[in-house]
Structures are given as structure tokens and as C-alpha cells.
Design an enzyme around this catalytic site. Structure first.
Site, PDB file in Angstrom:
ATOM      1  N   GLY B  61      -4.842  -6.917  -1.284  1.00 44.15           N
ATOM      2  CA  GLY B  61      -5.804  -6.017  -1.877  1.00 44.15           C
ATOM      3  C   GLY B  61      -5.744  -4.660  -1.255  1.00 44.15           C
ATOM      4  N   THR B  62      -5.437  -3.702  -2.058  1.00 46.03           N
ATOM      5  CA  THR B  62      -5.333  -2.344  -1.560  1.00 46.03           C
ATOM      6  C   THR B  62      -5.372  -1.423  -2.756  1.00 46.03           C
ATOM      7  OG1 THR B  62      -3.829  -3.059   0.168  1.00 46.03           O
ATOM      8  CG2 THR B  62      -3.807  -0.746  -0.337  1.00 46.03           C
TER       9      THR B  62
END
Lengths: 205, 255
Positions: B61-62
Site C-alpha cells: 500500500g502506497t
């Protein structure tokens, strides 16, 4: 998703590749060049798995140039195609096969224009016209119907690309088109489906 | 699969002359020194490269992004490190300087990112010592792509590496993926929140933006992505890279 096409004319070879570099559902780049210049008269068009394409194509490119440096003369398109196929075949049953589909187009001063079709299983075929990708399903039949060995002109190329626009569900808005003849490789006008980005003042166009 | 590991490499070099450092208005910008502090982006999910299967699916997640404009390159990222459903670190650093002219943005498993960042920094420094000049941005991107190619097929999330900036070429932005893809472009976003960021950026980014407008656009894109993407969030880091030095905007504590 990626599309390559090559057509051999009487004294030229016309090649086109779509210019989208995608990652999953995102178009990361829409001006990506998938053609690699092996020499003044030979182009290698390469699609397939993400990193393999550039790695393999650049490997072939540098080796063809090395041959010229060592021996003083360039490889012919036939020799370059066979060299490429040999490398694909050698890696095919290794732990790291290259999953790439290729078109090699060239003009030999002695033999004239040549177009070679290669796929990831290292098949090699010299063909008057060839295509890779889902778009091939739509365009090869037009070529079968209308191609004559001495009579392919540039305008008919536009009709091929327009059939892709009409029938292909995936959007291929822009293509790189090049022609190879006895004078070498010529960039033809990049074909854009719409000038949306140009109209927004994008400096790339 | 969209949550598959990706690597984002951002190599930046500005096109301005070395002696004319652009001076954005003093609100919140501070110069980043060459002696960078730690580059560890904080705790992240375990990574298990090689043939060992992962014990659980890692979520990468980024939201990181970068774009070129007249003032150089703007890079922005969120600061959340997630670990299969919980926030392992709300203040991690995903934009890390590798050099005064070079930034690296990462997306993927934090451990791999940290490792490859160090490897790339080491190789860049060795190159500089051996050849007496810095490797160009494109060269650094190429180096990273070549180093990652043997690991193709393993579940590796390469870290982004930065390319050294030289004053020859101007500003550059490269995307490097752990499967070997390397693309040069003017606007990239990587990570699970990247589609959301792309759409906001495509609307707002123009070449002629001022520095403040560009910072606002980058921050807005990361913020919008973090609203929609569960794995992005917390704060936004904004960096600007010019010819001489990169500038860091004070980390904004947006809720």
C-alpha cells in the site's frame, strides 16, 4: 494488448507498433518506442513480458553492433534474424526463457526488403506481412484479402489502423510507424487517434 | 494484479543552472542536506524473496508520484506503512534522497525497498569513485533495472532507486519495476493508490505550474488517493528537486 505489424512492399518494409507502455490497468506511457535499431537497415520490434523485451532486444542490438565492429561489415537481415532466433531458442529451455514476440524488418542491398516473424517459442518465418498481438486477429485477414506482392502502398496502412480503432475493444490511440528502404530507416508521421493532449498544451506533442 | 509488487524509481535532475537555485517562497520549504539521515522507511510487512512462499499476501500500500514541470521535479508520497490490515508505521518515509540530486520513491515491501536502495546507493558511489563522474539519472535507472532482472519471477518488490543528477541532461524522471521495466517519462505514480492519483494529476499538472501550484497538485493527488485507498494515508511528503539540491516541504499532518 500490444500490437506490432509489418508489411513488405516491393522495395521497402513498413512497420508499425503501438506506443503504449502499460502496467496492469494503467497506461504508464503513451509515447513508448518499441522498435530497436539493430543497424542502419534493420529494425527489431519487440513486445512481450515487461522486462524481457528491453533486455533481450538490447542484447541483440549490442551483439549486432559488436559483429560490425569486429568484422567490419554488418549482418544482413537474414543473418540477424537467425541470430535472434538462435538466442531465443537457447534460452527457451533454460530456467529463464525470454517471453518476447518479435518482428525483424530489414533491407538488404543484395536481396531487397525482408520481414521476419519470430515468437516466444523461437519460431522464425520470413513473411510478406505479419502481426503480433490481439490486433493481429483483426488485421491479418485484411492483409490476406488485399495484399499483392508488388502493390502495397502507404495509404492502405491507414485503413488497417482504422479497422483497429473501429473494432478493437482496447484503445490503441497512437502508433509509431517507420519504413525501411535502401536509404535506411525513415520515421513516418506518428499516428494519433485524437489530438486531445496536444489541445491541452502538452509540451510532448 | 494491481497490488503486485512494483518498484518506482525516481531519478531527478533539474535543468536550471547550478548557481541559480530557484527560491520558492519560504513557506515551509527547507533544503535537504547531502548528509541524509536514515533511509529506513519504517516497519513494513515481511518479505520473503526467493522460492519460499509468503506466509500471507502482502499488501503493497502506497501512493507515490512524481512529475516534471518547469521548476524541476516534484515528488510526493504518503507515509503509511501497512502490514496486512493494520498500520505498522504512520510516519514512514517513502521518498528518500540518494544524492543531492537524486530521489528515490518506493512502493512495495519496505524491507526490499530499503535493501535495494542501499545497494543502489552503494553502486552509484562506486561508479563515481571508479569513473570520476556521477552516473546519470538514466544510467542509475538502467543499473537498477539490470540488477533487478535476475530476480524476476520471485516475489520481490524492488525499491526505487535514484539516479545521480548531472547538469547535462536536465530534469529526469524514471519508473523502474521489479520485473525489469524501465520507462522514462514526465509523470508517474506507483502503488495501490496510483490510479486515483493519476486521474487527479492528469487534470492538474501542466508544464507551466509554479512551485507552489505543483506542490499543491502533488499533495492533492496523494491526499485524494489516500482517501480512497485503504493502504495509503497519514501524512504527505512533498519533495522538489532542482539542479542543485532537493528541497523538502515540511511534512504536513493532514488528518
Amino acid at each position: 494488448m500490444e500490437y506490432l505489424i509489418g508489411i513488405q512492399g516491393p522495395d521497402f518494409v513498413l512497420v508499425a507498433a503501438d506506443s503504449v507502455a502499460a502496467s496492469s490497468i494503467i497506461k504508464m506511457k503513451d509515447d513508448h518506442d518499441k522498435m530497436f535499431k539493430l543497424s542502419d537497415n534493420i529494425l527489431l520490434l519487440c513486445v512481450g513480458e515487461a522486462g524481457d523485451t528491453v533486455q533481450f532486444a538490447e542484447y541483440i542490438q549490442k551483439n549486432v553492433q559488436l559483429y560490425k565492429m569486429r568484422n567490419g561489415y554488418e549482418l544482413s537481415p537474414t543473418a540477424a534474424a537467425n541470430f535472434t532466433r538462435k538466442n531465443l531458442a537457447d534460452y527457451l529451455r533454460s530456467r529463464t526463457p525470454y517471453h518476447v514476440n518479435l518482428l525483424l524488418a530489414g533491407y538488404d542491398q543484395a536481396d531487397g526488403p525482408a520481414l521476419f516473424y519470430m515468437d516466444h517459442l523461437s519460431a522464425l518465418a520470413k513473411a510478406p506481412f505479419a502481426a503480433h498481438g490481439y490486433g493481429a486477429f483483426l488485421t491479418l485477414s485484411i492483409l490476406d484479402r488485399y495484399y499483392k506482392p508488388g502493390g502495397w502502398t502507404g495509404e492502405q496502412d491507414a485503413s488497417l489502423l482504422s479497422i483497429l480503432n473501429k473494432r478493437f475493444i482496447l484503445n490503441l490511440p497512437s502508433f509509431n510507424v517507420r519504413a525501411i528502404d535502401k536509404e535506411g530507416v525513415h520515421d513516418l508521421e506518428k499516428v494519433f487517434k485524437h489530438a486531445y493532449l496536444r489541445s491541452r498544451g502538452d509540451f510532448r506533442y | 494484479p494491481f497490488l503486485a509488487s512494483t518498484l518506482y524509481l525516481c531519478c531527478i535532475l533539474s535543468c536550471t543552472a547550478p548557481d541559480s537555485v530557484p527560491a520558492p517562497d519560504a513557506s515551509g520549504w527547507s533544503a535537504g542536506g547531502p548528509g541524509g539521515p536514515d533511509s529506513a522507511p519504517g516497519a513494513g510487512p515481511d518479505s520473503a524473496p526467493g522460492a519460499v512462499p509468503l506466509p500471507f499476501p502482502t499488501a503493497h500500500g502506497t501512493t507515490t508520484l512524481g512529475f516534471l514541470f518547469q521548476g524541476g521535479v516534484l515528488a510526493a508520497a504518503d507515509t503509511r506503512s501497512s502490514c496486512s490490515g493494520l498500520v505498522a508505521c504512520p510516519a514512514s518515509r517513502k521518498v528518500v534522497p540518494l544524492h543531492r540530486h537524486l530521489l528515490a520513491l518506493g512502493s512495495g515491501t519496505s524491507a526490499d525497498i530499503a535493501l535495494w536502495r542501499r545497494i543502489l546507493a552503494r553502486e552509484l558511489r562506486l561508479y563515481q569513485l571508479r569513473h570520476g563522474r556521477r552516473l546519470t539519472t538514466g544510467g542509475a535507472a538502467k543499473l537498477l533495472a539490470l540488477m533487478l532482472h535476475p530476480f524476476k519471477g520471485t516475489e520481490l518488490a524492488g525499491p526505487p532507486g535514484g539516479g545521480a543528477g548531472t547538469s547535462r541532461g536536465g530534469a529526469r524522471l524514471y519508473y523502474v519495476c521489479s520485473d525489469g521495466k524501465r520507462l522514462r517519462g514526465e509523470l508517474f505514480s506507483v502503488g495501490s493508490g496510483s490510479p486515483y492519483a493519476y486521474s487527479v494529476l492528469d487534470e492538474e499538472v501542466r508544464w507551466g505550474l509554479s512551485v507552489e501550484q505543483a506542490a499543491r497538485a502533488g499533495r492533492e493527488a496523494v491526499y485524494r488517493a489516500s482517501r480512497r485507498d485503504a493502504y495509503s494515508g497519514n501524512c504527505v511528503d512533498v519533495f522538489l528537486v532542482t539542479a542543485v539540491v532537493y528541497l523538502i516541504k515540511h511534512r504536513e499532518n493532514k488528518p
